[in-house]
Design a protein around this motif. Structure first.
Motif, PDB file in Angstrom:
ATOM      1  N   ILE A 116       0.835  -1.207   0.000  1.00  0.00           N
ATOM      2  CA  ILE A 116       0.000   0.000   0.000  1.00  0.00           C
ATOM      3  C   ILE A 116       0.865   1.249   0.000  1.00  0.00           C
ATOM      4  N   PHE A 117       1.883   1.249   0.833  1.00  0.00           N
ATOM      5  CA  PHE A 117       2.695   2.448   1.034  1.00  0.00           C
ATOM      6  C   PHE A 117       3.927   2.437   0.144  1.00  0.00           C
ATOM      7  N   LYS A 118       4.145   3.535  -0.530  1.00  0.00           N
ATOM      8  CA  LYS A 118       5.367   3.767  -1.302  1.00  0.00           C
ATOM      9  C   LYS A 118       6.255   4.626  -0.394  1.00  0.00           C
ATOM     10  N   TRP A 119       7.200   3.986   0.279  1.00  0.00           N
ATOM     11  CA  TRP A 119       7.911   4.641   1.371  1.00  0.00           C
ATOM     12  C   TRP A 119       8.724   5.850   0.942  1.00  0.00           C
ATOM     13  N   ARG A 120       9.278   5.838  -0.246  1.00  0.00           N
ATOM     14  CA  ARG A 120      10.003   7.035  -0.709  1.00  0.00           C
ATOM     15  C   ARG A 120       9.050   8.223  -0.813  1.00  0.00           C
ATOM     16  N   LEU A 121       7.862   7.978  -1.318  1.00  0.00           N
ATOM     17  CA  LEU A 121       6.856   9.032  -1.420  1.00  0.00           C
ATOM     18  C   LEU A 121       6.370   9.447  -0.031  1.00  0.00           C
ATOM     19  N   GLU A 122       6.214   8.496   0.867  1.00  0.00           N
ATOM     20  CA  GLU A 122       5.812   8.811   2.246  1.00  0.00           C
ATOM     21  C   GLU A 122       6.847   9.727   2.907  1.00  0.00           C
ATOM     22  N   ARG A 123       8.125   9.405   2.702  1.00  0.00           N
ATOM     23  CA  ARG A 123       9.194  10.224   3.281  1.00  0.00           C
ATOM     24  C   ARG A 123       9.207  11.619   2.661  1.00  0.00           C
ATOM     25  N   ALA A 124       9.051  11.688   1.343  1.00  0.00           N
ATOM     26  CA  ALA A 124       9.019  12.993   0.670  1.00  0.00           C
ATOM     27  C   ALA A 124       7.836  13.827   1.164  1.00  0.00           C
ATOM     28  N   SER A 125       6.697  13.194   1.281  1.00  0.00           N
ATOM     29  CA  SER A 125       5.506  13.884   1.776  1.00  0.00           C
ATOM     30  C   SER A 125       5.711  14.396   3.197  1.00  0.00           C
ATOM     31  N   THR A 126       6.319  13.575   4.026  1.00  0.00           N
ATOM     32  CA  THR A 126       6.588  13.972   5.404  1.00  0.00           C
ATOM     33  C   THR A 126       7.516  15.177   5.455  1.00  0.00           C
ATOM     34  N   ILE A 127       8.598  15.120   4.695  1.00  0.00           N
ATOM     35  CA  ILE A 127       9.557  16.229   4.688  1.00  0.00           C
ATOM     36  C   ILE A 127       8.883  17.502   4.189  1.00  0.00           C
ATOM     37  N   LEU A 128       8.095  17.391   3.136  1.00  0.00           N
ATOM     38  CA  LEU A 128       7.419  18.569   2.584  1.00  0.00           C
ATOM     39  C   LEU A 128       6.389  19.152   3.552  1.00  0.00           C
ATOM     40  N   LEU A 129       5.562  18.302   4.144  1.00  0.00           N
ATOM     41  CA  LEU A 129       4.533  18.806   5.059  1.00  0.00           C
ATOM     42  C   LEU A 129       5.140  19.367   6.346  1.00  0.00           C
ATOM     43  N   PHE A 130       6.165  18.713   6.858  1.00  0.00           N
ATOM     44  CA  PHE A 130       6.854  19.222   8.047  1.00  0.00           C
ATOM     45  C   PHE A 130       7.453  20.600   7.755  1.00  0.00           C
ATOM     46  N   THR A 131       8.166  20.703   6.638  1.00  0.00           N
ATOM     47  CA  THR A 131       8.801  21.971   6.267  1.00  0.00           C
ATOM     48  C   THR A 131       7.761  23.049   5.993  1.00  0.00           C
TER      49      THR A 131
END
Length: 143
Positions: A116-131
């Protein structure tokens, strides 16, 4: 509206900070594995009702992000933040689409939970939303 945007930015900042720190430290894989294990255990315990809960959480997350981005675009007049927000919205549309497809396939028995989860995209999303939430908080505080 500014107070609501500030509250939402703080919540996003705090929620994503744990994963963000794991990503920066390079210890994200163990964290991601723990997320999958916890989700699998929760699905086993809840049984057939998990489909309803997961789709409700998905919808709630989508609506919360839409509201946050709407407030950002309405309240903040900084062109850099506006452009960044639009870029992140486009990435999140892609992200939510992949998650929805993954969930649909998982519940149809065509995907394993781990697919279900594409972890590279999850990490990118996390970095973007956090920033993004940090930048929104800075703009709200100082401008």
């Amino acid at each position: 509206m500014q107070v609501m945007l500030g509250i939402m930015a703080v919540i996003i900042f705090l929620l994503y900070s744990v994963y963000f720190i794991k990503i920066i430290n390079g210890s994200h894989q163990g964290f991601e594995l723990e997320i999958l294990r916890s989700l699998a255990e929760w699905i086993i315990v809840k049984g057939s009702s998990t489909k309803t809960y997961i789709w409700a959480m998905f919808t709630g997350s989508l609506l919360a992000e839409l509201f946050y981005f709407y407030l950002t675009l309405v309240r903040i007049q900084n062109p850099v933040i506006i452009i960044l927000t639009v870029i992140i919205i486009l990435i999140e549309i892609y992200h939510f689409t992949l998650i929805a497809v993954g969930l649909k396939r998982f519940f149809a028995g065509k995907y394993l939970l781990s697919q279900i989860f594409k972890w590279r995209l999850e990490r990118a999303s996390t970095i973007l939303l956090f920033t993004h939430s940090l930048l929104v908080l800075i703009v709200l505080t100082f401008y």
